[in-house]
Structures are given as structure tokens and as C-alpha cells.
Design an enzyme around this catalytic site. Structure first.
Site, PDB file in Angstrom:
ATOM      1  CE  LYS A 163      97.438 113.762  38.710  1.00 14.78           C
ATOM      2  NZ  LYS A 163      98.510 114.695  38.318  1.00 14.78           N
TER       3      LYS A 163
ATOM      4  NE  ARG B  56     101.559 116.904  27.982  1.00 13.66           N
ATOM      5  CZ  ARG B  56     102.648 117.332  28.612  1.00 13.66           C
ATOM      6  NH1 ARG B  56     103.830 117.257  28.021  1.00 13.66           N
ATOM      7  NH2 ARG B  56     102.564 117.833  29.825  1.00 13.66           N
TER       8      ARG B  56
END
Length: 508
Positions: A286, A360
Site C-alpha cells: 500500500k 478474502r
């Protein structure tokens, strides 16, 4: 109490909980909170003893409501104005129109408590909430709002976290108020616990210490068992997703399983929470600006693990199994790579499209394992996608389900709890975006429809026939703006109240 002691002698900072009482009057309070309501004839004060109002008006030389409006008061929900009150302080808080609903009462009580806390000036105050609560349910709702409004981020300093408010008293003579007050206390404690976990810095809260803190939270609860799988146990069990995500960190991953199984329960609710204790993005790292708040990426696990503690303390007659899928997503020589193929708990092979789509992956292992508990309803909850925030903003969570029955059940619970969800679809076109040329499925795809794509991926790991709901709480789980109503800055504990309400609905 300065913190929750965990296995390695680190203390996680916690926020002290105020005492909670119910009384017929506000005697002894340092601050009294009452309501400003828009009636048919204009604004009116709701709550307060008539004799006290009369004496105050004689002192002010004008009707109390006029004094409040001149001082900047309003009937707008959550607005506050502070007035002198018999040597102490009166907080008048806007409640909206006459006949306002429960969530308006909860928000008003929370706003009043925050305003009262600002009056502490280093000392702990006794606060009375006198807002005309005439039913036991209103007592509970006002108590929830006031307690949640008292919360502030725990500090890590040489001085202790002394509460600005030591006692909250709900003024009411409603019958049956004390049991409802106890429900409010239990629920608020669970939300506080979730907030404490989310607010803890990632160098203090990582998979091992998070798991230890969960064990402390669930310690000595009747009908509750806690199992923690460490890295070796995860390997033996075949939890390839959790191991892949956590493989780049010095802090090895964990899977926490908490089961509440009261005697005689006939229905089972499974809860699965994403617990990425810090998300750097991994090798798909990020930006600095987007990384700073990523201690909050375990908000889903915080919600399910806090909620099951409340469900057990309330003694609800429903079996609940909660899974916290805990890992730290870090870049290193041992970290997973884009294009890696991972074998999941249920044997599904997954091509990794992006190491920053890690939530996920851990959730898929948790869902597959939770299905083995044969639940009637399974709910997963996570700070999963920025796409959901783009679609729904910072105050509304997304919900995607296996069908209308699951959606209605979840949305009914969220409405009763006062948490805002909005249903999104999972379309066949979105599912096609998960195609992989080399594995059973790819973990990520196009940016468009990203929230739905993530839900479609997760649904692959839910046994057909089980009612399922996916809750994407990326927006409301963490408040980067200013505090409002009963919502503090940083961790909000969003989702806890809905999950507890869902369990209550299933318990009947």
C-alpha cells in the site's frame, strides 16, 4: 485496570467502563442530560422534574426552552447545548420530532454523554440521563447510547485511562427496567471490547496476543470453549489460505474458534471474521497514506469475537460458533507472491491476483471450516473492500447474501440493532471475473464491482443450502473523521450489535 494482560505480558490498552444504574431521580448527578424535542407548538424540553424546571426558570428569568435556543440549542438529533444547573451542568440534546424512534434516542443519549465528558476537566463525573424514558426498552436504548458515547480511544501514556464519566444513571420509573439495563451493560461492554481491540497498535495486537486477549474475554463463561490453532496446527489442518497470508510476518497466524453451546439449543449460527492485525498490502504494498490506519483491518474478527462473548453473557438459547481468522500481511522473503497458487482448507486452489486482496483468502479458510459445524445461518464480516466504501460511504455497510431469506433475516436484525446496511447483488457477470486459467479460481479481478467480486469469491466456500450473508464493513468500522452521536474516532465496534441481535432472533 490499565489493560488486558495477554500471554507475553504485554498489556493491551482498554477503556474503563462506567457504572450503570437506573433511578427515579437525578439526585447526586454532576451533569444532567435532557432532551429538546420538536413538538406541534415548537421546541419543548423532554425529561427533568417539573419542580427543578420551575426553579431554574425563576433563576434564568425565562422559559428553559427559550434559554436553550438562545444559547445555541436545537432539536436537530445530536445537537447539544450546556447550561448551568443548580451548581452543576445541564446538557440539552436534540432528539428530533416528537415521537422519535429508538435510534434517535440512542444517538441523542450518546451525544449527550460525549458533551458531558467534555466537562470533566480531569475529574470523573456522575451523569444522569433524564430524557423521559417511559418503557423498559427505552431505558435500554438510552443506556446503550450513553455508554457507547462515553468511549474514547485508550491512551498509552504514563498516566492511567481514568474515565471522564464514572457513573451513568438512567432516570426512569419504568417497570422491568433493571433486566433491560443489564442487557445494555453487556452489549456496551462487547462493543467497548471490539473498539479496544481495533484501537490497539499493531505492535501490541498481533495474532498471538489477539488470541490470548480473546481467551481472557471468554474466560469463565458458561457453555463456552475456546480453541486456538497456531502455525503448526494450521499446517496440520490444511489451512493454506491463512498460512499464505501470514507467511511474510514475524508474527505467525492463528485461527481462533469460540463455541457457545447452551444446553437445549436447536439452531446454530456461525460467525467468521477477518482478523488482519496489520495490512501492509504485502508485496503489492500500500501507499504510506493508505497504510497508516491498517491496524483496523481486524475489525471483522473483533466484531464476531466480541459478539459471542455478549451472546454467552446474555444466555441466549442458540448455539454460536465464531471464527477469528488472524494474520499479519507483511512483505518479506517468506511472503506470498502475486501469481502464487494456494490450496485452501477445502481443497480449492486459488490463484493469487493481488497480495493486498488477502482478507478474502483467510476468510475462505474460515468459511470452509465453519460449514463443518452444520450451521443454519453463516455470517462473515470484514473490512474487505475499498469498493464498498466508494459505493456506500463511511456510515453504511454492504450486505450480500445467498438469497432473500438470508437478506431479510440479516437486515431485520441490523434495523433492530440500529446499524445501517444496504444490500448489493452478486451477479453472474461478476462471478465470471473470478476465472483462472491455472487454478480453480482467481482471488481478484477487475476493480469495477470489487465489493461484489469479493463476495462472489467467498460464496464459493459456503456449502450450498446454508443461508449465508457477507457483511463488508470497510466504511463504518473505523472513523477517521470527528466523533459523532455514540460513535468515537477510530474503532467503532460496528457489527457487534447486529450479530448479537441476529443471535437473539434465532434464539426466539
Amino acid at each position: 485496570m490499565r489493560g488486558i494482560l495477554v500471554a507475553n505480558s504485554t498489556q493491551l490498552p482498554i477503556r474503563p467502563r462506567p457504572d450503570l444504574k437506573v433511578s427515579r431521580n437525578a439526585n447526586g448527578a454532576d451533569v444532567v442530560i435532557a432532551g429538546l424535542v420538536e413538538g406541534s407548538q415548537g421546541p419543548t424540553v423532554q425529561g427533568l422534574a417539573p419542580r427543578a424546571v420551575k426553579e431554574a426558570e425563576e433563576t434564568f428569568g425565562a422559559p428553559l426552552v427559550e434559554v436553550a435556543i438562545r444559547a445555541g440549542g436545537s432539536t436537530k438529533i445530536g445537537s447539544t447545548v450546556v447550561l448551568p444547573w443548580f451548581g452543576n451542568s445541564l446538557v440539552l440534546v436534540g432528539c428530533g420530532a416528537e415521537g422519535f424512534d429508538g435510534e434517535s434516542l440512542r444517538k441523542a443519549a450518546g451525544s449527550g454523554a460525549r458533551a458531558a465528558a467534555d466537562l470533566s476537566h480531569g475529574s470523573s463525573l456522575k451523569v444522569a440521563v433524564d430524557m423521559g424514558t417511559v418503557s423498559a426498552e427505552q431505558v435500554r436504548i438510552a443506556a446503550e447510547g450513553a455508554l457507547l458515547g462515553c468511549y474514547k480511544v485508550p491512551t498509552i501514556t504514563a498516566t492511567s485511562n481514568e474515565p471522564e464519566i464514572s457513573t451513568v444513571t438512567i432516570v426512569s420509573n419504568a417497570r422491568g427496567a433493571k433486566p433491560e439495563l443489564n442487557k445494555a451493560r453487556i452489549l456496551a461492554d462487547a462493543v467497548y471490547t471490539a473498539r479496544d481491540w481495533v484501537d490497539a497498535p499493531a505492535n501490541l495486537l498481533y495474532p498471538k496476543t489477539f488470541a490470548a486477549s480473546v481467551q481472557s474475554w471468554c474466560n469463565n463463561l458458561s457453555d463456552v470453549t475456546v480453541d486456538v490453532l497456531d502455525e503448526k496446527a494450521l499446517g496440520r489442518g490444511g489451512f493454506g489460505g491463512i498460512l499464505a497470508v501470514g507467511g511474510g510476518s514475524a508474527h505467525s497466524p492463528r485461527l481462533v474458534r469460540v463455541e457457545y453451546a447452551p444446553e437445549g439449543s436447536t439452531t446454530t449460527l456461525a460467525l467468521v471474521g477477518k482478523g488482519i492485525t496489520f495490512d501492509s498490502g504485502g508485496l503489492n504494498i500500500k501507499t504510506a497514506a493508505n497504510m497508516y490506519t491498517m491496524k483496523c483491518d481486524m475489525g471483522g474478527a473483533a466484531a464476531v469475537l466480541a459478539a459471542i462473548g455478549a451472546i454467552a453473557r446474555l444466555g441466549l438459547n442458540v448455539r454460536v460458533v465464531a471464527y477469528g481468522c488472524l494474520a499479519e500481511n507483511m512483505p518479506s522473503g517468506s511472503g506470498w507472491r502475486p501469481s502464487d497458487v494456494v490450496t485452501m482448507y477445502d481443497g480449492t486452489t486459488v490463484e493469487n491476483g493481488n497480495s493486498d486482496a488477502e482478507g478474502r483468502i483467510v476468510m475462505a479458510d474460515g468459511l470452509a471450516r465453519a460449514c463443518e459445524d452444520n450451521p443454519d445461518f453463516i455470517v462473515d464480516i470484514s473490512t474487505l473492500t475499498g469498493a464498498c466504501m466508494v459505493a456506500l460511504g463511511n456510515h453504511t455497510a454492504g450486505v450480500m447474501t445467498s438469497g432473500a431469506q438470508a437478506a431479510d433475516t440479516l437486515l431485520d436484525a441490523s434495523e433492530a440493532a440500529g446499524e445501517d446496511f444496504w444490500e448489493l447483488p452478486i451477479t453472474d457477470e461478476v462471478r465470471e471475473g473470478l476465472h483462472s486459467d491455472i487454478a480453480d479460481v482467481k482471488s481478484s479481478g477487475a476493480r469495477e464491482g470489487g465489493a461484489m467480486l469479493a463476495a462472489a469469491f467467498l460464496q464459493r466456500f459456503v456449502t450450498p443450502g446454508i443461508d449465508w450473508a457477507h457483511l463488508d464493513i470497510a466504511g463504518p468500522a473505523y472513523n477517521e473523521a470527528s466523533a459523532h452521536d455514540y460513535t468515537p474516532i477510530q474503532g467503532t465496534g460496528f457489527g457487534v450489535r447486529t450479530l448479537v441481535q441476529l443471535a437473539a432472533h434465532m434464539a426466539g
